[in-house]
Design a protein around this motif. Structure first.
Motif, PDB file in Angstrom:
ATOM      1  N   TYR A 312       0.829  -1.211   0.000  1.00 40.15           N
ATOM      2  CA  TYR A 312       0.000   0.000   0.000  1.00 40.15           C
ATOM      3  C   TYR A 312       0.859   1.254   0.000  1.00 40.15           C
ATOM      4  O   TYR A 312       2.074   1.207   0.238  1.00 40.15           O
ATOM      5  CB  TYR A 312      -0.941   0.012   1.212  1.00 40.15           C
ATOM      6  N   ARG A 328      -6.769  12.459  -0.667  1.00 44.00           N
ATOM      7  CA  ARG A 328      -6.481  11.028  -0.543  1.00 44.00           C
ATOM      8  C   ARG A 328      -7.315  10.215  -1.530  1.00 44.00           C
ATOM      9  O   ARG A 328      -6.808   9.314  -2.210  1.00 44.00           O
ATOM     10  CB  ARG A 328      -6.758  10.560   0.895  1.00 44.00           C
ATOM     11  N   LYS A 329      -8.592  10.535  -1.620  1.00 38.95           N
ATOM     12  CA  LYS A 329      -9.497   9.793  -2.510  1.00 38.95           C
ATOM     13  C   LYS A 329      -9.089   9.980  -3.968  1.00 38.95           C
ATOM     14  O   LYS A 329      -9.106   9.021  -4.755  1.00 38.95           O
ATOM     15  CB  LYS A 329     -10.939  10.260  -2.300  1.00 38.95           C
ATOM     16  N   SER A 332      -6.077   7.838  -4.809  1.00 36.44           N
ATOM     17  CA  SER A 332      -6.448   6.426  -4.793  1.00 36.44           C
ATOM     18  C   SER A 332      -7.190   6.041  -6.068  1.00 36.44           C
ATOM     19  O   SER A 332      -6.944   4.981  -6.653  1.00 36.44           O
ATOM     20  CB  SER A 332      -7.311   6.120  -3.567  1.00 36.44           C
ATOM     21  N   ARG A 337      -3.908   0.195 -10.546  1.00 35.46           N
ATOM     22  CA  ARG A 337      -3.508  -1.049  -9.891  1.00 35.46           C
ATOM     23  C   ARG A 337      -3.423  -2.218 -10.872  1.00 35.46           C
ATOM     24  O   ARG A 337      -2.573  -3.105 -10.727  1.00 35.46           O
ATOM     25  CB  ARG A 337      -4.505  -1.388  -8.773  1.00 35.46           C
ATOM     26  N   TRP A 420      -0.312   9.351 -11.631  1.00 37.92           N
ATOM     27  CA  TRP A 420      -0.927  10.566 -11.080  1.00 37.92           C
ATOM     28  C   TRP A 420      -0.692  11.774 -11.990  1.00 37.92           C
ATOM     29  O   TRP A 420      -1.608  12.555 -12.240  1.00 37.92           O
ATOM     30  CB  TRP A 420      -0.380  10.826  -9.673  1.00 37.92           C
ATOM     31  N   ASP A 514     -12.255   2.533   3.064  1.00 38.16           N
ATOM     32  CA  ASP A 514     -12.395   2.954   1.667  1.00 38.16           C
ATOM     33  C   ASP A 514     -13.033   4.339   1.571  1.00 38.16           C
ATOM     34  O   ASP A 514     -12.539   5.213   0.848  1.00 38.16           O
ATOM     35  CB  ASP A 514     -13.229   1.931   0.902  1.00 38.16           C
ATOM     36  N   SER A 517     -10.675   6.836   2.539  1.00 36.33           N
ATOM     37  CA  SER A 517      -9.389   6.705   1.829  1.00 36.33           C
ATOM     38  C   SER A 517      -8.226   6.748   2.818  1.00 36.33           C
ATOM     39  O   SER A 517      -7.293   7.552   2.703  1.00 36.33           O
ATOM     40  CB  SER A 517      -9.243   7.796   0.771  1.00 36.33           C
ATOM     41  N   THR A 519      -5.800   4.757   3.252  1.00 39.46           N
ATOM     42  CA  THR A 519      -4.534   4.383   2.616  1.00 39.46           C
ATOM     43  C   THR A 519      -4.866   3.913   1.204  1.00 39.46           C
ATOM     44  O   THR A 519      -6.000   3.491   0.934  1.00 39.46           O
ATOM     45  CB  THR A 519      -3.843   3.249   3.409  1.00 39.46           C
ATOM     46  N   ILE A 520      -3.897   3.962   0.300  1.00 39.89           N
ATOM     47  CA  ILE A 520      -4.099   3.422  -1.046  1.00 39.89           C
ATOM     48  C   ILE A 520      -3.638   1.968  -1.043  1.00 39.89           C
ATOM     49  O   ILE A 520      -2.440   1.688  -1.054  1.00 39.89           O
ATOM     50  CB  ILE A 520      -3.315   4.223  -2.102  1.00 39.89           C
TER      51      ILE A 520
END
Length: 557
Positions: A312, A328-329, A332, A337, A420, A514, A517, A519-520
């Motif tokens: 993560y 954060r969101k 993510s 991924r 990003w 979730d 958010s 953590t990713i």
């Protein structure tokens, strides 16, 4: 447990990775056969080699060899060979007796453990008093254990108050009824309590030796253990050598006499030394760019086993910009991924849509709403969130991403920064790497903005992951603080909760992580490594990754 994913030789640019330009040689049937013949040594089935020694790459210099002052997988790999807790694990990761031969509880709150007759390596008897001392030591604020709250998470009476400095260590809910009987009292029923007691942080230490030598008790010549091996040699940043402990209670069933654990941080070098015959077992991270080639060359020497670990990107919630859920969101949502798992790694890893690995016991899995969104919708929502948070072309989002020194972590960090930047435009990421021990300290003291992280199960139950996001947990390095999350987790150990209800509460806890958010979450691990064909007894079905050298043998080759 903090994982140390070992580095790979991914020196490719992100674009090269994404478009498959890995530079691997094509293995034809002819050169595959030749390379297999060259790399594979035939072992004589069942016949033991005269020299019973093994060399294993452990991937990093350990932070310490004090079980109450470490938090990482490299350290636990070593200490597992030298110390035995109340319980242990078998080849499938199931709980088996360790120092305790049996345990009982009428209510899952008061647990009684009967200890076997065993000795420390210096000849002292192992007693229940050793465990009382050790359990108190790990929660004592003076120890400053990174796992100080482990027993609090398991609801041992007064553990949290002791960690918080509100109560004395001798008020911990643990006592020796006699030399061979230990009683542990919990504030809530925890049915899986014995399953959590093989963990490094609750392994015993010898009080007399610790008090005699202080911090130097872990030095060569001072270390006293109750496991199959003892410390023989320690060359910092190079190797740790262990030799058989003749006082180990099951020494008669131990075969390997000497274990050399290397600190090779490059998985490319690890593979090279394996092929040169200098390493018998690599660390559990093979270079993704070489993975298919290694499978073709070495066949079943390539072991890929399930592993209860999650990779993560951790936010520092204590300061801007990551004290804002919108920021954060947004990050993510646009982290790709699927590309990381399928194109960059490609060894069987799975995208992580929740923190807890899907294969863990007692879990009802959670799926976020955004899982079904296409990339365009994710990017659109992310831009909207960042604009609302005040970030745009005129005021770009800038932050530093920390990772421990490793080509694989670097490659993933470069890829993340690229995702990003490409998706959002106004995101500038500075990459920073630190060696393992410094990196851990930086995260523990919240001197980072964002950091790569990895967590591996301390036991096979969802709370081993979710407890690390409790506001009171010592492993909550990002300082995430959610009363809603804490409240849900508190309900999981209510006296009348059923396993089904607990699984649903875990799902709800994942939903909160979730929505906020926290953590990713990036991917769920597998454990790929190389093992020589003459190493007998290696078990590749334990999702906890708890290999024991005492179970191995070296065959004639």
């Amino acid at each position: 447990m903090n994982s140390k994913v070992l580095p790979s030789a991914l020196v490719l640019s992100v674009s090269a990775v994404l478009f498959g330009c890995g530079g691997d040689k094509t293995t034809t049937p002819e050169n595959k056969a030749a390379s297999t013949d060259a790399a594979t040594t035939t072992a004589t089935a069942g016949e033991l080699a005269e020299k019973q020694e093994i060399v294993i790459n452990n991937g990093a210099e350990p932070e310490s060899l004090d079980p109450h002052k470490v938090s990482g997988v490299p350290e636990s790999n070593i200490l597992r060979q030298m110390l035995v807790g109340l319980t242990s694990t078998d080849a499938q990761g199931k709980t088996i007796p360790g120092m305790a031969t049996e345990w009982t509880s009428p209510d899952n709150k008061v647990w009684t453990f009967k200890l076997r007759d065993a000795q420390w390596s210096n000849g002292d008897p192992v007693t229940a008093h050793d465990f009382v001392y050790s359990f108190r030591r790990v929660v004592n604020p003076e120890t400053a254990s990174p796992y100080a709250t482990y027993l609090a998470g398991l609801k041992v009476v007064n553990a949290q108050d002791i960690v918080d400095g509100k109560s004395a260590p001798d008020t911990l809910g643990v006592r020796a009824i006699d030399d061979k009987t230990l009683e542990v009292t919990l504030s809530e029923p925890v049915p899986y309590f014995p399953d959590a007691l093989f963990h490094t942080s609750v392994k015993p230490v010898n009080q007399k030796v610790v008090e005699q030598h202080g911090d130097k008790w872990t030095n060569v010549g001072n270390f006293v253990g109750n496991g199959p091996y003892i410390l023989k040699e320690w060359q910092v940043n190079e190797r740790i050598v262990l030799e058989r402990n003749k006082n180990y209670y099951d020494d008669a069933n131990t075969t390997i006499n000497q274990v050399t654990l290397l600190a090779i941080s490059s998985d490319t070098t690890d593979v090279q030394r394996y092929k040169a015959g200098e390493v018998d077992m690599t660390a559990d991270a093979l270079p993704p760019t070489q993975f298919k080639q290694l499978q073709g060359e070495l066949g079943d020497q390539v072991k890929v086993q399930p592993k209860l670990c999650t990779y993560y990107y951790e936010f520092n919630h204590t300061k801007a910009p990551f004290d804002d859920v919108r920021v954060r969101k947004a990050l993510s949502l646009v982290l790709d991924r699927d590309t990381i798992v399928d194109k960059i790694l490609g060894q069987g890893q799975k995208v992580a849509y929740q923190y807890t690995p899907e294969a863990i016991n007692g879990m009802k899995n959670y799926e976020p709403e955004w899982k079904s969104w296409d990339r365009a919708k994710r990017i659109e929502e992310a831009k909207k969130l960042l604009n609302e948070a005040g970030y745009n072309e005129a005021n770009p989002l800038k932050f530093e991403l920390l990772y421990n020194t490793s080509e694989q972590h670097k490659t993933l960090a470069v890829a993340a920064a690229s995702f990003w930047k490409d998706a959002l435009g106004f995101v500038d990421v500075t990459l920073a790497n630190q060696e393992w021990k410094t990196y851990l300290e930086t995260r523990r003291t919240q001197k980072h903005q964002m950091s790569r992280g990895g967590w591996c199960a301390d036991y096979n139950e969802a709370s081993t992951f979710l407890n690390t996001f409790l506001s009171t947990d010592s492993s909550n390095y990002g300082k995430y603080n959610s009363p809603t999350f804490d409240g849900i987790m508190a309900k999981t150990l209510a006296a009348d909760v059923t396993p089904e209800q607990r699984a649903e509460l875990y799902r709800q806890a994942e939903e909160v992580l979730d929505k906020e958010s926290a953590t990713i979450f990036v991917y769920q691990y597998v454990s790929p490594r190389l093992v020589k064909p003459y190493v007998a007894g290696y078990a590749d079905q334990d999702p906890l990754g708890q290999w024991h050298v005492k179970d191995l043998k070296i065959l004639k080759h």
